[in-house]
Motif scaffolding. Structure first.
Motif, PDB file in Angstrom:
ATOM      1  N   MET A   1     -50.073 -20.933 -52.700  1.00  0.00           N
ATOM      2  CA  MET A   1     -49.413 -22.216 -52.845  1.00  0.00           C
ATOM      3  C   MET A   1     -50.196 -23.145 -53.776  1.00  0.00           C
ATOM      4  O   MET A   1     -49.610 -23.937 -54.486  1.00  0.00           O
ATOM      5  CB  MET A   1     -49.230 -22.834 -51.463  1.00  0.00           C
ATOM      6  N   GLN A   2     -51.510 -23.035 -53.761  1.00  0.00           N
ATOM      7  CA  GLN A   2     -52.361 -23.862 -54.614  1.00  0.00           C
ATOM      8  C   GLN A   2     -52.016 -23.675 -56.092  1.00  0.00           C
ATOM      9  O   GLN A   2     -51.965 -24.627 -56.839  1.00  0.00           O
ATOM     10  CB  GLN A   2     -53.828 -23.502 -54.362  1.00  0.00           C
ATOM     11  N   VAL A   3     -51.756 -22.435 -56.504  1.00  0.00           N
ATOM     12  CA  VAL A   3     -51.457 -22.146 -57.904  1.00  0.00           C
ATOM     13  C   VAL A   3     -50.179 -22.856 -58.338  1.00  0.00           C
ATOM     14  O   VAL A   3     -50.117 -23.423 -59.426  1.00  0.00           O
ATOM     15  CB  VAL A   3     -51.345 -20.618 -58.135  1.00  0.00           C
ATOM     16  N   CYS A   4     -49.169 -22.863 -57.487  1.00  0.00           N
ATOM     17  CA  CYS A   4     -47.901 -23.528 -57.800  1.00  0.00           C
ATOM     18  C   CYS A   4     -48.101 -25.023 -57.983  1.00  0.00           C
ATOM     19  O   CYS A   4     -47.587 -25.626 -58.915  1.00  0.00           O
ATOM     20  CB  CYS A   4     -46.898 -23.275 -56.683  1.00  0.00           C
ATOM     21  N   ARG A   5     -48.845 -25.628 -57.092  1.00  0.00           N
ATOM     22  CA  ARG A   5     -49.103 -27.070 -57.163  1.00  0.00           C
ATOM     23  C   ARG A   5     -49.894 -27.395 -58.436  1.00  0.00           C
ATOM     24  O   ARG A   5     -49.644 -28.385 -59.093  1.00  0.00           O
ATOM     25  CB  ARG A   5     -49.860 -27.509 -55.916  1.00  0.00           C
ATOM     26  N   ARG A   6     -50.832 -26.532 -58.759  1.00  0.00           N
ATOM     27  CA  ARG A   6     -51.641 -26.717 -59.957  1.00  0.00           C
ATOM     28  C   ARG A   6     -50.763 -26.627 -61.210  1.00  0.00           C
ATOM     29  O   ARG A   6     -50.900 -27.414 -62.138  1.00  0.00           O
ATOM     30  CB  ARG A   6     -52.706 -25.632 -59.980  1.00  0.00           C
ATOM     31  N   TRP A   7     -49.866 -25.646 -61.226  1.00  0.00           N
ATOM     32  CA  TRP A   7     -48.942 -25.495 -62.353  1.00  0.00           C
ATOM     33  C   TRP A   7     -48.088 -26.754 -62.499  1.00  0.00           C
ATOM     34  O   TRP A   7     -47.918 -27.273 -63.596  1.00  0.00           O
ATOM     35  CB  TRP A   7     -48.059 -24.267 -62.172  1.00  0.00           C
ATOM     36  N   GLU A   8     -47.545 -27.231 -61.403  1.00  0.00           N
ATOM     37  CA  GLU A   8     -46.693 -28.428 -61.430  1.00  0.00           C
ATOM     38  C   GLU A   8     -47.463 -29.635 -61.930  1.00  0.00           C
ATOM     39  O   GLU A   8     -46.928 -30.453 -62.682  1.00  0.00           O
ATOM     40  CB  GLU A   8     -46.097 -28.701 -60.046  1.00  0.00           C
ATOM     41  N   THR A   9     -48.717 -29.762 -61.535  1.00  0.00           N
ATOM     42  CA  THR A   9     -49.553 -30.870 -62.012  1.00  0.00           C
ATOM     43  C   THR A   9     -49.753 -30.784 -63.520  1.00  0.00           C
ATOM     44  O   THR A   9     -49.608 -31.765 -64.232  1.00  0.00           O
ATOM     45  CB  THR A   9     -50.928 -30.859 -61.299  1.00  0.00           C
ATOM     46  N   HIS A  10     -50.058 -29.589 -64.002  1.00  0.00           N
ATOM     47  CA  HIS A  10     -50.273 -29.410 -65.437  1.00  0.00           C
ATOM     48  C   HIS A  10     -48.972 -29.602 -66.224  1.00  0.00           C
ATOM     49  O   HIS A  10     -48.993 -30.175 -67.314  1.00  0.00           O
ATOM     50  CB  HIS A  10     -50.883 -28.033 -65.721  1.00  0.00           C
ATOM     51  N   LEU A  11     -47.874 -29.142 -65.687  1.00  0.00           N
ATOM     52  CA  LEU A  11     -46.593 -29.326 -66.363  1.00  0.00           C
ATOM     53  C   LEU A  11     -46.235 -30.808 -66.434  1.00  0.00           C
ATOM     54  O   LEU A  11     -45.787 -31.294 -67.476  1.00  0.00           O
ATOM     55  CB  LEU A  11     -45.493 -28.538 -65.653  1.00  0.00           C
ATOM     56  N   ALA A  12     -46.450 -31.536 -65.360  1.00  0.00           N
ATOM     57  CA  ALA A  12     -46.192 -32.985 -65.360  1.00  0.00           C
ATOM     58  C   ALA A  12     -47.095 -33.683 -66.374  1.00  0.00           C
ATOM     59  O   ALA A  12     -46.668 -34.615 -67.071  1.00  0.00           O
ATOM     60  CB  ALA A  12     -46.413 -33.557 -63.969  1.00  0.00           C
ATOM     61  N   THR A  13     -48.319 -33.213 -66.485  1.00  0.00           N
ATOM     62  CA  THR A  13     -49.262 -33.771 -67.453  1.00  0.00           C
ATOM     63  C   THR A  13     -48.788 -33.493 -68.871  1.00  0.00           C
ATOM     64  O   THR A  13     -48.837 -34.368 -69.738  1.00  0.00           O
ATOM     65  CB  THR A  13     -50.666 -33.179 -67.226  1.00  0.00           C
ATOM     66  N   ALA A  14     -48.321 -32.286 -69.112  1.00  0.00           N
ATOM     67  CA  ALA A  14     -47.793 -31.928 -70.437  1.00  0.00           C
ATOM     68  C   ALA A  14     -46.581 -32.788 -70.773  1.00  0.00           C
ATOM     69  O   ALA A  14     -46.434 -33.255 -71.909  1.00  0.00           O
ATOM     70  CB  ALA A  14     -47.424 -30.440 -70.472  1.00  0.00           C
ATOM     71  N   ARG A  15     -45.731 -33.025 -69.795  1.00  0.00           N
ATOM     72  CA  ARG A  15     -44.549 -33.872 -70.024  1.00  0.00           C
ATOM     73  C   ARG A  15     -44.962 -35.306 -70.369  1.00  0.00           C
ATOM     74  O   ARG A  15     -44.379 -35.936 -71.243  1.00  0.00           O
ATOM     75  CB  ARG A  15     -43.653 -33.863 -68.792  1.00  0.00           C
ATOM     76  N   GLN A  16     -45.960 -35.812 -69.670  1.00  0.00           N
ATOM     77  CA  GLN A  16     -46.454 -37.164 -69.938  1.00  0.00           C
ATOM     78  C   GLN A  16     -46.985 -37.267 -71.366  1.00  0.00           C
ATOM     79  O   GLN A  16     -46.659 -38.197 -72.103  1.00  0.00           O
ATOM     80  CB  GLN A  16     -47.562 -37.523 -68.943  1.00  0.00           C
ATOM     81  N   PHE A  17     -47.799 -36.295 -71.756  1.00  0.00           N
ATOM     82  CA  PHE A  17     -48.378 -36.282 -73.105  1.00  0.00           C
ATOM     83  C   PHE A  17     -47.270 -36.191 -74.152  1.00  0.00           C
ATOM     84  O   PHE A  17     -47.268 -36.937 -75.133  1.00  0.00           O
ATOM     85  CB  PHE A  17     -49.355 -35.109 -73.250  1.00  0.00           C
ATOM     86  N   HIS A  18     -46.332 -35.279 -73.943  1.00  0.00           N
ATOM     87  CA  HIS A  18     -45.236 -35.080 -74.898  1.00  0.00           C
ATOM     88  C   HIS A  18     -44.385 -36.337 -75.034  1.00  0.00           C
ATOM     89  O   HIS A  18     -44.000 -36.720 -76.146  1.00  0.00           O
ATOM     90  CB  HIS A  18     -44.375 -33.895 -74.475  1.00  0.00           C
ATOM     91  N   ALA A  19     -44.104 -36.998 -73.936  1.00  0.00           N
ATOM     92  CA  ALA A  19     -43.284 -38.219 -73.968  1.00  0.00           C
ATOM     93  C   ALA A  19     -43.978 -39.316 -74.787  1.00  0.00           C
ATOM     94  O   ALA A  19     -43.326 -40.062 -75.519  1.00  0.00           O
ATOM     95  CB  ALA A  19     -43.012 -38.709 -72.548  1.00  0.00           C
ATOM     96  N   ARG A  20     -45.278 -39.387 -74.679  1.00  0.00           N
ATOM     97  CA  ARG A  20     -46.038 -40.409 -75.397  1.00  0.00           C
ATOM     98  C   ARG A  20     -46.300 -40.034 -76.861  1.00  0.00           C
ATOM     99  O   ARG A  20     -46.161 -40.853 -77.756  1.00  0.00           O
ATOM    100  CB  ARG A  20     -47.370 -40.658 -74.677  1.00  0.00           C
ATOM    101  N   GLU A  21     -46.668 -38.776 -77.101  1.00  0.00           N
ATOM    102  CA  GLU A  21     -47.116 -38.359 -78.437  1.00  0.00           C
ATOM    103  C   GLU A  21     -46.031 -37.669 -79.265  1.00  0.00           C
ATOM    104  O   GLU A  21     -46.175 -37.567 -80.478  1.00  0.00           O
ATOM    105  CB  GLU A  21     -48.319 -37.425 -78.317  1.00  0.00           C
ATOM    106  N   GLY A  22     -45.000 -37.133 -78.621  1.00  0.00           N
ATOM    107  CA  GLY A  22     -43.924 -36.471 -79.351  1.00  0.00           C
ATOM    108  C   GLY A  22     -44.232 -35.037 -79.751  1.00  0.00           C
ATOM    109  O   GLY A  22     -43.487 -34.428 -80.506  1.00  0.00           O
ATOM    110  N   HIS A  23     -45.320 -34.502 -79.251  1.00  0.00           N
ATOM    111  CA  HIS A  23     -45.689 -33.103 -79.529  1.00  0.00           C
ATOM    112  C   HIS A  23     -46.510 -32.588 -78.355  1.00  0.00           C
ATOM    113  O   HIS A  23     -46.844 -33.343 -77.445  1.00  0.00           O
ATOM    114  CB  HIS A  23     -46.472 -32.972 -80.842  1.00  0.00           C
ATOM    115  N   LEU A  24     -46.830 -31.319 -78.401  1.00  0.00           N
ATOM    116  CA  LEU A  24     -47.609 -30.699 -77.339  1.00  0.00           C
ATOM    117  C   LEU A  24     -48.765 -29.912 -77.951  1.00  0.00           C
ATOM    118  O   LEU A  24     -48.978 -28.742 -77.659  1.00  0.00           O
ATOM    119  CB  LEU A  24     -46.709 -29.784 -76.493  1.00  0.00           C
ATOM    120  N   GLN A  25     -49.509 -30.596 -78.815  1.00  0.00           N
ATOM    121  CA  GLN A  25     -50.629 -29.952 -79.489  1.00  0.00           C
ATOM    122  C   GLN A  25     -51.894 -30.809 -79.416  1.00  0.00           C
ATOM    123  O   GLN A  25     -52.473 -31.163 -80.443  1.00  0.00           O
ATOM    124  CB  GLN A  25     -50.265 -29.671 -80.938  1.00  0.00           C
ATOM    125  N   PRO A  26     -52.348 -31.124 -78.208  1.00  0.00           N
ATOM    126  CA  PRO A  26     -53.599 -31.879 -78.108  1.00  0.00           C
ATOM    127  C   PRO A  26     -54.783 -30.981 -78.469  1.00  0.00           C
ATOM    128  O   PRO A  26     -54.653 -29.753 -78.471  1.00  0.00           O
ATOM    129  CB  PRO A  26     -53.652 -32.270 -76.626  1.00  0.00           C
TER     130      PRO A  26
END
Length: 70
Positions: A1-26
């Motif tokens: 279950m930990q892996v799923c929660r971790r994935w969701e956290t990282h995906l939400a983080t990627a969405r936040q970055f993409h919404a602000r920066e317009g790309h997914l290449q940090p």
């Protein structure tokens, strides 16, 4: 279950970055702050690209909606 929660956290983080920066290449060392927590987004995305063939179709699709460059 930990892996799923971790994935969701990282995906939400990627969405936040993409919404602000317009790309997914940090930079690999990029750290994104989410709810006061430091998330190593650059490392996550770099590692995910390296393991792309092992990702489920659902996870690949989730990142593709953010214009992930594989």
């Amino acid at each position: 279950m930990q892996v799923c929660r971790r994935w969701e956290t990282h995906l939400a983080t990627a969405r936040q970055f993409h919404a602000r920066e317009g790309h997914l290449q940090p930079s690999r060392k990029h750290i994104e702050i989410v709810n006061g927590e430091e998330i190593k987004l650059g490392t996550f995305l770099d590692n995910t690209r390296r393991r792309a063939t092992k990702l489920s179709a659902e996870r690949r699709d989730a990142l593709n909606t953010l214009d992930m460059h594989w």
